[in-house]
Design a protein around this motif. Sequence first.
Motif, PDB file in Angstrom:
ATOM      1  N   HIS A 128       0.810  -1.234   0.000  1.00  5.25           N
ATOM      2  CA  HIS A 128       0.000   0.000   0.000  1.00  5.25           C
ATOM      3  C   HIS A 128       0.839   1.278   0.000  1.00  5.25           C
ATOM      4  O   HIS A 128       0.290   2.369  -0.016  1.00  5.25           O
ATOM      5  CB  HIS A 128      -0.972   0.045   1.192  1.00  5.25           C
ATOM      6  N   PHE A 129       2.159   1.183   0.039  1.00  4.55           N
ATOM      7  CA  PHE A 129       3.023   2.362   0.128  1.00  4.55           C
ATOM      8  C   PHE A 129       4.342   2.078  -0.591  1.00  4.55           C
ATOM      9  O   PHE A 129       4.900   0.988  -0.463  1.00  4.55           O
ATOM     10  CB  PHE A 129       3.288   2.701   1.604  1.00  4.55           C
ATOM     11  N   TRP A 130       4.814   3.086  -1.351  1.00  9.33           N
ATOM     12  CA  TRP A 130       6.049   2.919  -2.119  1.00  9.33           C
ATOM     13  C   TRP A 130       6.901   4.177  -2.039  1.00  9.33           C
ATOM     14  O   TRP A 130       6.402   5.252  -1.700  1.00  9.33           O
ATOM     15  CB  TRP A 130       5.736   2.675  -3.602  1.00  9.33           C
ATOM     16  N   MET A 131       8.197   4.017  -2.391  1.00  8.72           N
ATOM     17  CA  MET A 131       9.099   5.162  -2.525  1.00  8.72           C
ATOM     18  C   MET A 131       9.681   5.161  -3.934  1.00  8.72           C
ATOM     19  O   MET A 131      10.074   4.106  -4.431  1.00  8.72           O
ATOM     20  CB  MET A 131      10.278   5.040  -1.546  1.00  8.72           C
ATOM     21  N   ALA A 132       9.748   6.347  -4.539  1.00  6.20           N
ATOM     22  CA  ALA A 132      10.304   6.470  -5.890  1.00  6.20           C
ATOM     23  C   ALA A 132      11.380   7.541  -5.900  1.00  6.20           C
ATOM     24  O   ALA A 132      11.339   8.482  -5.087  1.00  6.20           O
ATOM     25  CB  ALA A 132       9.199   6.840  -6.875  1.00  6.20           C
ATOM     26  N   ASN A 133      12.345   7.410  -6.829  1.00  6.55           N
ATOM     27  CA  ASN A 133      13.343   8.477  -6.970  1.00  6.55           C
ATOM     28  C   ASN A 133      12.879   9.481  -8.032  1.00  6.55           C
ATOM     29  O   ASN A 133      11.805   9.323  -8.641  1.00  6.55           O
ATOM     30  CB  ASN A 133      14.731   7.897  -7.297  1.00  6.55           C
ATOM     31  N   SER A 134      13.695  10.490  -8.272  1.00  7.61           N
ATOM     32  CA  SER A 134      13.292  11.560  -9.197  1.00  7.61           C
ATOM     33  C   SER A 134      13.121  11.055 -10.621  1.00  7.61           C
ATOM     34  O   SER A 134      12.213  11.480 -11.343  1.00  7.61           O
ATOM     35  CB  SER A 134      14.336  12.686  -9.180  1.00  7.61           C
ATOM     36  N   LYS A 135      14.003  10.133 -11.036  1.00  5.58           N
ATOM     37  CA  LYS A 135      13.922   9.614 -12.404  1.00  5.58           C
ATOM     38  C   LYS A 135      12.569   8.931 -12.631  1.00  5.58           C
ATOM     39  O   LYS A 135      11.954   9.088 -13.695  1.00  5.58           O
ATOM     40  CB  LYS A 135      15.071   8.622 -12.634  1.00  5.58           C
ATOM     41  N   ALA A 136      12.117   8.177 -11.642  1.00  2.04           N
ATOM     42  CA  ALA A 136      10.839   7.470 -11.779  1.00  2.04           C
ATOM     43  C   ALA A 136       9.686   8.469 -11.857  1.00  2.04           C
ATOM     44  O   ALA A 136       8.760   8.310 -12.666  1.00  2.04           O
ATOM     45  CB  ALA A 136      10.635   6.509 -10.603  1.00  2.04           C
ATOM     46  N   LEU A 137       9.742   9.508 -11.031  1.00  5.26           N
ATOM     47  CA  LEU A 137       8.687  10.531 -11.069  1.00  5.26           C
ATOM     48  C   LEU A 137       8.720  11.274 -12.403  1.00  5.26           C
ATOM     49  O   LEU A 137       7.682  11.520 -13.026  1.00  5.26           O
ATOM     50  CB  LEU A 137       8.873  11.526  -9.912  1.00  5.26           C
TER      51      LEU A 137
END
Lengths: 383, 383
Positions: free
Chosen positions: A152-161
Amino acid sequence: MVLHADMVVKNAKIITMDAEGGIAGALAVKHGRIVAVGDESEVQDLVGPETETLDVGDRVVLPGLIDSHAHFMDAGSSRKMYVDLSQEAGIHSITDIQEKLRVKAEGTPKGEWVFGYQEDDSKLKEKRHPTRWELDEVSMKHPILVTTVGGHFWMANSKALEMAGVTKDTPDPVGGKFDRDPKSGEPNGHLHEEAYDVLRPDGPPEPTREQSFEGAKEILEECAAAGLTCVYDLVYRSEMRAAIDLKNSGDLPIRVRMDVTIDLIDELDKLGVYRGLGDDWLRICGVKFFFDGAISARTAAVSEPYLDKPDFYGVFATTEEIARDTLTNAYKKGYRISAHANGDRAIDLYLNILEDLQREFPRDDPRNRDIHCTVINPGIVER
Amino acid sequence: MVLHADMVVKNAKIITMDAEGGIAGALAVKHGRIVAVGDESEVQDLVGPETETLDVGDRVVLPGLIDSHAHFMDAGSSRKMYVDLSQEAGIHSITDIQEKLRVKAEGTPKGEWVFGYQEDDSKLKEKRHPTRWELDEVSMKHPILVTTVGGHFWMANSKALEMAGVTKDTPDPVGGKFDRDPKSGEPNGHLHEEAYDVLRPDGPPEPTREQSFEGAKEILEECAAAGLTCVYDLVYRSEMRAAIDLKNSGDLPIRVRMDVTIDLIDELDKLGVYRGLGDDWLRICGVKFFFDGAISARTAAVSEPYLDKPDFYGVFATTEEIARDTLTNAYKKGYRISAHANGDRAIDLYLNILEDLQREFPRDDPRNRDIHCTVINPGIVER
């Protein structure tokens, strides 16, 4: 002419599981079947020049253990696709996460995804999740996405965003949320629920054929080492393919019974593939349907509220109408049902539907299964 | 402790097929495998109280025969769906056809189709096909459609024409023709080529699950009686389903190897089902593709013209582009190819494609098959 055994096991404590609870000292195998169990003297006559003799040094020999439900093959390919960020994998800080992801990124072509999983902020010394900017220190050339142990929760870096076009002007999607830096308003890389779909509109990655194969092989070998001889596993395309590839290459370590996701019932039916195709090592069994959530996440559909959530009774993963339509379509075509029904509300609904189906489309051997069947009530036991 | 055979065959002429061409008198079987071949005295020790002894009265015992290509299961269900109008079934006149169709119509609910097949006008005393009006004498309440032994031509009654809205004002479809009464201009019920599609836009009927099961059981039992122990059969949905149902009910009389129509490769691939799923009795092998026509119909694609058709070289059932695309898609996913390639032009094209595929997607065990491979030339033998 005398027939010899292919293998003899001796000097053993064999739990025979017969009615008397007998213990035997030796057994003999021919063509993969046990042909004799008894004292060593009783099997000695079956030893010929080609017979393999296994002296197990007074160890216990059990009938093979069967795991009636697991997701081993999926877990196996996940290992090959994702970087393990659990405490058990030696992760104790955000720096540990960064280092482990960096190793993976360095071996991954630029522009391709790097996935981490099993992250657990409660086990990190910082007691918080890494931010987008901390993941940027791993790589700005690879999109990075980290899954938590609870989902239900994730972390992404700038490239992914950036690849998804997410900026500070991007609104939160329906049913989801981008956490934002309180000062700048920039997304900090923390994604809730449907925000994941903005970054991965096609869902999680599918393992390559090699990843499925290697992952399934490794984990099923661990099952064999732990004493399992058979497992019931849910299969989508990747798992079915891996299991068949393992069987064809002679590398299938234990028996696998496959419950196919009910999402693929149209494909099964167009092919005319039903329960029973396969052999003693690898066989199609039921079709798998999900009724409700999980006890561990406090989402199983129960009739009394959870202790820690006074007014919460869990959630259904379906409606009664969808469940009836889907299971009726499967049952009338002769498929065996394997349903995930965890809480008593879900189990009651499942049993209601099964009783109706068996009345309408009776079959002699209705061995449908409830998988988990965790929270029962006296009425369910009665039925 | 002594191991006994499950079955002993004695008083036999066993063609062992060993290098010396030896003949043995007896054999013993354990767990479905031959464990001894020799003189009667040699297997006598393996006879225990549970052993079944088969005295075959000096008859010949052969290794099981394998038919590498047939359409048995399809033929089996056809028997259950269609009225057999062949000479072998006792049909010698149009009256015979009418009587046999009438029996079927009387057992068929009004409005449902009655199908006849294997009609052959050259074997009828009238030396012509029955007309629409002669079929109307069978029934005006059932649509009736009769297939000829040679294909490409059908007969329909008035009800069948009426249900399709065909009148004397209906033009011939592209690629087809309704024969007409020379005086009235009314269609006489004789249909050529695409005219069939006007009456049956969804194609031939699919057998019911029972028809497939009963038909496959009957014909495979005949195969067993004729000495076959294994057959390679093309399967669509109905045949796959029948074979699995037979296996599950314990009624599968001989081993079946299934080549799945390549039309279903997307369904196979979505499920992750590949060659090898199955067991020694029922197993998926290749995917089946058609390159050309048949020798019997003078449509195989050959490099020299047919004797009776000076400028005719047969027909391809595909184009090179379609064949390459379809087989490349299958091969790179690991499927084994079973292709119908009859004439030397078709075989050459098939071999060209296979060589390219094996170069581009090499595999260790490229046992692709050419089914029929009837007309070869020295170049093909060389390859």
